[in-house]
Motif scaffolding. Sequence first.
Motif, PDB file in Angstrom:
ATOM      1  N   ASP A  98      -3.512   3.650 -19.796  1.00  0.00           N
ATOM      2  CA  ASP A  98      -4.916   3.563 -19.366  1.00  0.00           C
ATOM      3  C   ASP A  98      -5.081   3.606 -17.852  1.00  0.00           C
ATOM      4  N   ALA A  99      -4.111   3.076 -17.105  1.00  0.00           N
ATOM      5  CA  ALA A  99      -4.214   3.031 -15.642  1.00  0.00           C
ATOM      6  C   ALA A  99      -2.808   2.989 -15.053  1.00  0.00           C
ATOM      7  N   ILE A 100      -2.669   3.523 -13.850  1.00  0.00           N
ATOM      8  CA  ILE A 100      -1.373   3.520 -13.159  1.00  0.00           C
ATOM      9  C   ILE A 100      -1.522   2.771 -11.838  1.00  0.00           C
ATOM     10  N   MET A 101      -0.529   1.941 -11.545  1.00  0.00           N
ATOM     11  CA  MET A 101      -0.612   1.079 -10.370  1.00  0.00           C
ATOM     12  C   MET A 101       0.683   1.094  -9.561  1.00  0.00           C
ATOM     13  N   GLU A 102       0.625   0.529  -8.396  1.00  0.00           N
ATOM     14  CA  GLU A 102       1.684   0.363  -7.388  1.00  0.00           C
ATOM     15  C   GLU A 102       1.861   1.620  -6.558  1.00  0.00           C
ATOM     16  N   LEU A 103       2.549   2.657  -7.068  1.00  0.00           N
ATOM     17  CA  LEU A 103       2.592   3.984  -6.440  1.00  0.00           C
ATOM     18  C   LEU A 103       3.090   3.961  -4.997  1.00  0.00           C
ATOM     19  N   THR A 104       4.250   3.343  -4.778  1.00  0.00           N
ATOM     20  CA  THR A 104       4.903   3.412  -3.474  1.00  0.00           C
ATOM     21  C   THR A 104       5.142   4.873  -3.084  1.00  0.00           C
ATOM     22  N   LYS A 117      -7.781  11.554 -10.985  1.00  0.00           N
ATOM     23  CA  LYS A 117      -9.192  11.896 -10.787  1.00  0.00           C
ATOM     24  C   LYS A 117      -9.615  12.992 -11.765  1.00  0.00           C
ATOM     25  N   GLU A 118      -8.759  13.995 -11.936  1.00  0.00           N
ATOM     26  CA  GLU A 118      -9.049  15.075 -12.891  1.00  0.00           C
ATOM     27  C   GLU A 118      -9.186  14.534 -14.312  1.00  0.00           C
ATOM     28  N   LYS A 119      -8.337  13.591 -14.665  1.00  0.00           N
ATOM     29  CA  LYS A 119      -8.306  13.061 -16.017  1.00  0.00           C
ATOM     30  C   LYS A 119      -9.198  11.832 -16.195  1.00  0.00           C
ATOM     31  N   LYS A 120      -9.892  11.458 -15.122  1.00  0.00           N
ATOM     32  CA  LYS A 120     -10.791  10.304 -15.139  1.00  0.00           C
ATOM     33  C   LYS A 120     -10.045   9.045 -15.573  1.00  0.00           C
ATOM     34  N   LYS A 121      -8.952   8.778 -14.862  1.00  0.00           N
ATOM     35  CA  LYS A 121      -8.149   7.594 -15.086  1.00  0.00           C
ATOM     36  C   LYS A 121      -8.063   6.780 -13.797  1.00  0.00           C
ATOM     37  N   ILE A 122      -7.902   5.475 -13.937  1.00  0.00           N
ATOM     38  CA  ILE A 122      -7.888   4.570 -12.790  1.00  0.00           C
ATOM     39  C   ILE A 122      -6.491   4.448 -12.189  1.00  0.00           C
ATOM     40  N   THR A 123      -6.427   4.530 -10.850  1.00  0.00           N
ATOM     41  CA  THR A 123      -5.213   4.187 -10.120  1.00  0.00           C
ATOM     42  C   THR A 123      -5.526   3.042  -9.159  1.00  0.00           C
ATOM     43  N   MET A 124      -4.582   2.113  -9.026  1.00  0.00           N
ATOM     44  CA  MET A 124      -4.732   0.993  -8.096  1.00  0.00           C
ATOM     45  C   MET A 124      -3.440   0.916  -7.282  1.00  0.00           C
ATOM     46  N   VAL A 125      -3.514   1.341  -6.026  1.00  0.00           N
ATOM     47  CA  VAL A 125      -2.330   1.533  -5.189  1.00  0.00           C
ATOM     48  C   VAL A 125      -2.056   0.292  -4.344  1.00  0.00           C
ATOM     49  N   PRO A 140     -13.453   8.378  -7.158  1.00  0.00           N
ATOM     50  CA  PRO A 140     -14.273   7.308  -7.739  1.00  0.00           C
ATOM     51  C   PRO A 140     -13.482   6.386  -8.645  1.00  0.00           C
ATOM     52  N   TYR A 141     -12.270   6.821  -9.030  1.00  0.00           N
ATOM     53  CA  TYR A 141     -11.420   6.020  -9.912  1.00  0.00           C
ATOM     54  C   TYR A 141     -10.179   5.496  -9.176  1.00  0.00           C
ATOM     55  N   GLY A 142     -10.128   5.685  -7.860  1.00  0.00           N
ATOM     56  CA  GLY A 142      -8.974   5.283  -7.073  1.00  0.00           C
ATOM     57  C   GLY A 142      -9.257   4.048  -6.238  1.00  0.00           C
ATOM     58  N   PHE A 143      -8.324   3.109  -6.234  1.00  0.00           N
ATOM     59  CA  PHE A 143      -8.472   1.860  -5.491  1.00  0.00           C
ATOM     60  C   PHE A 143      -7.212   1.613  -4.674  1.00  0.00           C
ATOM     61  N   HIS A 144      -7.401   1.048  -3.470  1.00  0.00           N
ATOM     62  CA  HIS A 144      -6.271   0.819  -2.560  1.00  0.00           C
ATOM     63  C   HIS A 144      -6.237  -0.650  -2.195  1.00  0.00           C
ATOM     64  N   TRP A 145      -5.199  -1.335  -2.595  1.00  0.00           N
ATOM     65  CA  TRP A 145      -5.005  -2.770  -2.396  1.00  0.00           C
ATOM     66  C   TRP A 145      -3.927  -2.996  -1.329  1.00  0.00           C
ATOM     67  N   ALA A 146      -3.708  -4.212  -0.938  1.00  0.00           N
ATOM     68  CA  ALA A 146      -2.572  -4.697  -0.140  1.00  0.00           C
ATOM     69  C   ALA A 146      -2.639  -4.337   1.348  1.00  0.00           C
ATOM     70  N   TYR A 147      -2.581  -3.063   1.729  1.00  0.00           N
ATOM     71  CA  TYR A 147      -2.520  -2.706   3.152  1.00  0.00           C
ATOM     72  C   TYR A 147      -2.758  -1.211   3.271  1.00  0.00           C
ATOM     73  N   ASP A 148      -2.932  -0.737   4.483  1.00  0.00           N
ATOM     74  CA  ASP A 148      -2.890   0.697   4.769  1.00  0.00           C
ATOM     75  C   ASP A 148      -2.492   0.881   6.230  1.00  0.00           C
ATOM     76  N   THR A 149      -2.356   2.130   6.644  1.00  0.00           N
ATOM     77  CA  THR A 149      -1.844   2.383   7.993  1.00  0.00           C
ATOM     78  C   THR A 149      -2.789   1.874   9.079  1.00  0.00           C
ATOM     79  N   HIS A 150      -4.082   1.871   8.817  1.00  0.00           N
ATOM     80  CA  HIS A 150      -5.026   1.370   9.813  1.00  0.00           C
ATOM     81  C   HIS A 150      -4.846  -0.126  10.017  1.00  0.00           C
ATOM     82  N   ALA A 151      -4.687  -0.871   8.937  1.00  0.00           N
ATOM     83  CA  ALA A 151      -4.499  -2.319   9.040  1.00  0.00           C
ATOM     84  C   ALA A 151      -3.211  -2.651   9.789  1.00  0.00           C
TER      85      ALA A 151
END
Length: 402
Positions: A98-104, A117-125, A140-151
């Motif tokens: 249903d959803a894929i997460m982490e994605l190092t 996004k094409e398959k309308k599935k949620i990712t939480m990175v 619209p189905y993508g979420f970014h947790w924890a950190y990013d390069t700007h932070a």
Amino acid sequence: MKVLKKLLFVLSCSVLAQSAYAQQASDGVVKIGILNDQSGVYADFGGKWSAEAARMAVQDFGGKVLGVPIEIVSADHQNKPDVASGIARQWYDTEKVDAIMELTTSSVALAVQGLSKEKKKITMVTGAATTDLTGKQCSPYGFHWAYDTHALAVGTGGALVENGGNKWFFLTADYAFGYSLEGETSKFVKSKGGQVLGAVRHPLAANDFSSFLLQAQSSGANVIGFANAGLDTANAIKQASEFGITQGGTRLAALLFTLAEVKGLGLKAAQGLTLTEGWYWDQNDENRAFGKRYMEKTGRMPNMIHVGTYSTVLQYLKAIQKAGTDATEPVAKLLHEMPVEDVFAKKGKVLPNGRMVYDMYLFQVKKPEESKGEWDMYKQLAKVPGDEAFLSVADSGCQVTQ
């Protein structure tokens, strides 16, 4: 006749109830995929340890949602976007994930988020860093947790410039993540009045950093910024220590370095490093309690990637519970709306572009003589408020919500 009508009515209600139940939780299970590097340079950074954190979230949630079991599956993408996309496609098409997460790894995360996004599935990175995930390649189905390069640039870069580290040279991993981290930090250094004297790119999983370090040393920089991660950063720092580079006054900035890598490197080599993380086990009683539980399961303390993955799984399950369904659209809508309040983030909020905003922290690695235990490695220098650490939607470049 009345008995027959009553029986037909009961049967029809049962069919309708079963139909509604099927709509609430498709396939009779909620299945979450943890996809990351489990055998390469980022295996300690996230790896199987993130999958363990995901299982802890499922356990803490109760093991079921909407009356059906929750299942965690995991796989090693080997830091290859094509391998990751193949696994993700199989998970979606045949294994009903249903959803894929982490994605190092940023290139992997961008590829899988695009497919999702094409398959309308949620990712939480949680494991990838590039701001493009919530910027020009947002979903619209993508979420970014924890950190990013700007932070990371705001935290580590800002602190060093303000403390005299105003001449930078970068050792950069030669792929999307490295470019993004170098670019974000360069902009921030320059905005604070600092200079970027140069940069050199190195391949992923490099063994010998000597020529790169010599270029950095000869540039006249007083800060060497490592725009890489995992074993690449650890090996570069170790070799810089062996060459005596810091003895001449040059500072080392680990732009993405976590507790896992500090432990692997050891305090003798890592002491004095400045870094930014979103979570540390010894900040408060709640974190210490979680760290103890995680230690009992894994034999190690977690970093922000591991606890961030715990948070994404927990938040996803909360959204399913509140929506009364595991269908993508209503769950994604709630993930954008619900506050994030758990052991990982306090008063966290998710922006329309999918960026989760919460406070980050600037840490310095302790000297060996300052440490009181095996995992006592950080002293907190500052808190970086979330609204400063992360880009606004307007500045992100995301067009989905504009």
